[in-house]
Each structure stands twice: as structure tokens, then as C-alpha cells.
Motif scaffolding. Sequence first.
Motif, PDB file in Angstrom:
ATOM      1  N   VAL A 163      13.080   5.583  -2.443  1.00 13.82           N
ATOM      2  CA  VAL A 163      13.108   4.872  -3.775  1.00 13.82           C
ATOM      3  C   VAL A 163      11.986   3.447  -3.663  1.00 13.82           C
ATOM      4  N   ASN A 164      11.274   3.175  -4.803  1.00 17.48           N
ATOM      5  CA  ASN A 164      10.301   2.392  -4.589  1.00 17.48           C
ATOM      6  C   ASN A 164      10.281   1.071  -3.739  1.00 17.48           C
ATOM      7  N   GLN A 165      11.210   0.602  -3.804  1.00 16.83           N
ATOM      8  CA  GLN A 165      11.907  -0.756  -2.980  1.00 16.83           C
ATOM      9  C   GLN A 165      11.370  -0.520  -1.740  1.00 16.83           C
ATOM     10  N   ILE A 166      11.787   0.668  -1.139  1.00 15.06           N
ATOM     11  CA  ILE A 166      11.472   0.980   0.290  1.00 15.06           C
ATOM     12  C   ILE A 166      10.269   1.702   0.541  1.00 15.06           C
ATOM     13  N   PHE A 167       9.821   2.730  -0.509  1.00 11.29           N
ATOM     14  CA  PHE A 167       8.643   3.168  -0.095  1.00 11.29           C
ATOM     15  C   PHE A 167       7.289   2.334  -0.118  1.00 11.29           C
ATOM     16  N   ARG A 168       7.255   1.267  -0.703  1.00 11.07           N
ATOM     17  CA  ARG A 168       6.208   0.162  -0.535  1.00 11.07           C
ATOM     18  C   ARG A 168       5.969  -0.291   0.749  1.00 11.07           C
ATOM     19  N   PRO A 169       7.050  -1.020   1.080  1.00  7.19           N
ATOM     20  CA  PRO A 169       6.763  -1.683   2.431  1.00  7.19           C
ATOM     21  C   PRO A 169       6.730  -0.869   3.648  1.00  7.19           C
ATOM     22  N   PHE A 170       7.283   0.527   3.349  1.00 11.77           N
ATOM     23  CA  PHE A 170       7.182   1.616   4.577  1.00 11.77           C
ATOM     24  C   PHE A 170       6.015   2.014   4.700  1.00 11.77           C
ATOM     25  N   SER A 171       5.257   2.436   3.336  1.00  9.36           N
ATOM     26  CA  SER A 171       4.122   2.700   3.392  1.00  9.36           C
ATOM     27  C   SER A 171       2.833   1.999   4.182  1.00  9.36           C
ATOM     28  N   VAL A 172       3.025   0.650   3.761  1.00 11.31           N
ATOM     29  CA  VAL A 172       2.275  -0.338   4.448  1.00 11.31           C
ATOM     30  C   VAL A 172       2.468  -0.263   5.885  1.00 11.31           C
ATOM     31  N   ALA A 173       3.711  -0.553   6.323  1.00 13.08           N
ATOM     32  CA  ALA A 173       3.729  -0.227   8.040  1.00 13.08           C
ATOM     33  C   ALA A 173       3.134   0.847   8.444  1.00 13.08           C
ATOM     34  N   GLN A 174       3.176   2.164   7.598  1.00  9.04           N
ATOM     35  CA  GLN A 174       2.831   3.338   8.296  1.00  9.04           C
ATOM     36  C   GLN A 174       1.265   3.175   8.102  1.00  9.04           C
ATOM     37  N   THR A 175       0.513   2.698   7.211  1.00 10.93           N
ATOM     38  CA  THR A 175      -0.715   2.536   6.977  1.00 10.93           C
ATOM     39  C   THR A 175      -1.377   1.525   8.137  1.00 10.93           C
ATOM     40  N   ASN A 176      -0.837   0.411   8.386  1.00 14.51           N
ATOM     41  CA  ASN A 176      -1.185  -0.483   9.383  1.00 14.51           C
ATOM     42  C   ASN A 176      -1.034  -0.258  10.840  1.00 14.51           C
ATOM     43  N   ALA A 177       0.037   0.882  11.075  1.00 10.95           N
ATOM     44  CA  ALA A 177       0.313   1.344  12.561  1.00 10.95           C
ATOM     45  C   ALA A 177       0.683   2.753  12.474  1.00 10.95           C
ATOM     46  N   PRO A 178      -0.254   3.887  12.143  1.00  8.11           N
ATOM     47  CA  PRO A 178       0.259   5.292  11.884  1.00  8.11           C
ATOM     48  C   PRO A 178       0.804   5.614  13.483  1.00  8.11           C
ATOM     49  N   PHE A 179       1.855   6.459  12.959  1.00  9.96           N
ATOM     50  CA  PHE A 179       2.490   7.074  14.443  1.00  9.96           C
ATOM     51  C   PHE A 179       1.897   8.239  14.727  1.00  9.96           C
ATOM     52  N   SER A 180       1.760   8.030  16.238  1.00 10.26           N
ATOM     53  CA  SER A 180       1.207   9.201  16.787  1.00 10.26           C
ATOM     54  C   SER A 180       2.314  10.339  17.227  1.00 10.26           C
ATOM     55  N   ARG A 181       2.419  11.469  16.710  1.00  8.03           N
ATOM     56  CA  ARG A 181       3.451  12.408  17.170  1.00  8.03           C
ATOM     57  C   ARG A 181       2.922  12.948  18.543  1.00  8.03           C
ATOM     58  N   GLU A 182       1.902  13.100  18.712  1.00  8.25           N
ATOM     59  CA  GLU A 182       1.429  13.590  20.237  1.00  8.25           C
ATOM     60  C   GLU A 182       2.042  12.771  21.287  1.00  8.25           C
ATOM     61  N   LEU A 183       1.576  11.311  21.011  1.00 14.21           N
ATOM     62  CA  LEU A 183       2.125  10.254  22.116  1.00 14.21           C
ATOM     63  C   LEU A 183       3.719  10.386  22.270  1.00 14.21           C
ATOM     64  N   GLY A 184       4.460  10.721  20.902  1.00 18.27           N
ATOM     65  CA  GLY A 184       5.776  10.721  21.174  1.00 18.27           C
ATOM     66  C   GLY A 184       6.404  11.914  21.380  1.00 18.27           C
ATOM     67  N   LEU A 185       5.837  12.857  21.721  1.00 18.89           N
ATOM     68  CA  LEU A 185       6.352  14.165  22.165  1.00 18.89           C
ATOM     69  C   LEU A 185       7.319  14.054  23.453  1.00 18.89           C
ATOM     70  N   PRO A 186       6.904  13.274  24.588  1.00 21.84           N
ATOM     71  CA  PRO A 186       7.754  13.311  25.696  1.00 21.84           C
ATOM     72  C   PRO A 186       9.080  12.666  25.383  1.00 21.84           C
ATOM     73  N   LEU A 187       9.164  11.657  24.230  1.00 16.16           N
ATOM     74  CA  LEU A 187      10.330  11.246  23.809  1.00 16.16           C
ATOM     75  C   LEU A 187      11.067  12.248  23.058  1.00 16.16           C
ATOM     76  N   LEU A 188      10.408  12.892  22.225  1.00 16.51           N
ATOM     77  CA  LEU A 188      11.111  13.904  21.436  1.00 16.51           C
ATOM     78  C   LEU A 188      11.804  14.846  22.383  1.00 16.51           C
ATOM     79  N   LYS A 189      10.979  15.535  23.375  1.00 16.55           N
ATOM     80  CA  LYS A 189      11.671  16.284  24.253  1.00 16.55           C
ATOM     81  C   LYS A 189      12.806  15.826  24.919  1.00 16.55           C
ATOM     82  N   ASN A 190      12.843  14.622  25.502  1.00 16.30           N
ATOM     83  CA  ASN A 190      14.171  14.076  25.923  1.00 16.30           C
ATOM     84  C   ASN A 190      14.981  13.879  25.155  1.00 16.30           C
ATOM     85  N   HIS A 191      14.878  13.709  23.723  1.00 17.37           N
ATOM     86  CA  HIS A 191      16.041  13.733  22.855  1.00 17.37           C
ATOM     87  C   HIS A 191      16.701  14.795  22.494  1.00 17.37           C
ATOM     88  N   PHE A 192      15.693  15.794  22.321  1.00 15.79           N
ATOM     89  CA  PHE A 192      16.293  17.194  22.574  1.00 15.79           C
ATOM     90  C   PHE A 192      17.259  17.760  23.457  1.00 15.79           C
TER      91      PHE A 192
END
Length: 265
Positions: A163-192
Amino acid sequence: MKLLKLANGQRLAVVQQGQLTDQPLIFVNGFGSYKEIWTGQLEMLAQLPYRVIRYDFRGQGESAGQYAQTLDDLGDDLKGLIETLDFDRPPILVGHSMGCGVIWNMRHRHPEVHVKAIVFVDQPPKMISTPDWPYGFIGVNSENWLTTYAQKPKVRETLHGFVNQIFRPFSVAQTNAPFSRELGLPLLKNHFQADWRTTACHEQQPVLFVSAKQSPYYRPGYGAWVAAQNSAASQVLIADCGHDIMAEVPERFNQTLRHFLMKVR
């Protein structure tokens, strides 16, 4: 927002709402997510009232440091956050997706940390499906998980989007600090790799599983499975939404959360 330094040296971006004497409630993000995803719950919780804590994982969002490599890292951070904030009563924990694994990790490794109740949002306690466990990540099994866990899902995470109420602040956070899936892969592997079924079945505090009927990732029967083994657990299914229930249908999620909070107060 401020950077809160934990005893282990990590500095996490933490945002709090409410009075210091209110019942603490901590939101725990999923993989690659941001604290802003819980924006839709803030107004409802302010009316109850609760001391609401949201934070970004180490190295992500507005937090400092390097990306976590394992759930042990994030479980220790959650323990450190609770201890550093020094509540006068045990907190309620609400985790989404991999954030549920963070909570299970802490509950398994640090049982001395007291909590009042837990809500798990669209996450089974085991990611890999087997013949006797059909509730893992769809399409991932014990034979193929090493070649599939790192692949970005080719499905939409939501049915209708945030919903717009959440999309706007979430998008700003995402733009300001993009998530690197590559850097997160060790954690994702451990999660699986993790299997928290025993931890989930032995939990003594009240637990609610909130599952999406149309989740693109999981069959919604794991909460009922845990509830069959553990009388402290229950399950609620929410229709017409995908994985990010609290951001896609916040009113229905809030109604479910509020009912559970009233039950355990």
C-alpha cells in the motif's frame, strides 16, 4: 533514528516509538528488507500503546558494519539489542520471513533471554522440503537446494504490491541503501540450511503463525503442524495477499496482531 552500540560492537540503526514504560515490541525484518516495512503497524500500536522498536540488520539500511554471514550473527544482535535497551519486562517479538529464523536462532542459543510472546509472519521453521516435510520453500528440496538457494525467485512477492503508506518510506530506504544480494548470499545459504522445528515445537511462550494463503514461497500448513505439536502455538491464514502480509494488507494484519496482543497481555 540513532545508531545503538551493542556489547558485541555492532552499531544498529534503531527507531523507537512509545513510552519507556510501555510493553516493548520488537519487529525483526526479513532477508534484504528494511525497518520501514513495518510502517503500517505504527499507528495501531501507538493507540494501544506499545513501545515499538524497529531496526536494520548490521550492514544494511542505516545500520553500520558488514553484512551478517550467519543467523548466529543476527541472533546475537537481537539478544544484544534486548539487553542494551534493558526493558523492565520481556518483549514481544514479531518476525517476518528470515526474521523468524533470527528469532528461532536466539531462542535456541540464548534461552536465558526472556520474551513474552512471538509472532511469525509467513515463514516455516524449515526451508528445505523433504518427503515428510512439504512446507519448505517451493521448488527447493534436499537434492537441489545447493544449486537453487542463490537464485532470485521468478515470482512476484506480493499479489497487489505494498500500500502507498508503506511503499513510499520503504522505497526511500531502498534507494538510500540498496541491498546487495551477492553480499547476502552466505546468510541466505545459512538460512536455507537451518531446521528450527524442534525449537518451534518446544517454545513455551505464546506463538502465532500468520501465513498468507497465496504466499508465492510456502504452502500454509506449517503453523498448524507446529500447533499440533505445541499447545502454545496457533495459526491464522490471511487471504488475497502474498509474502509481505503486513505491507500488502496492513489493516487485516493489524487486526490479527491486535487480537493476539490482547490475548497475551
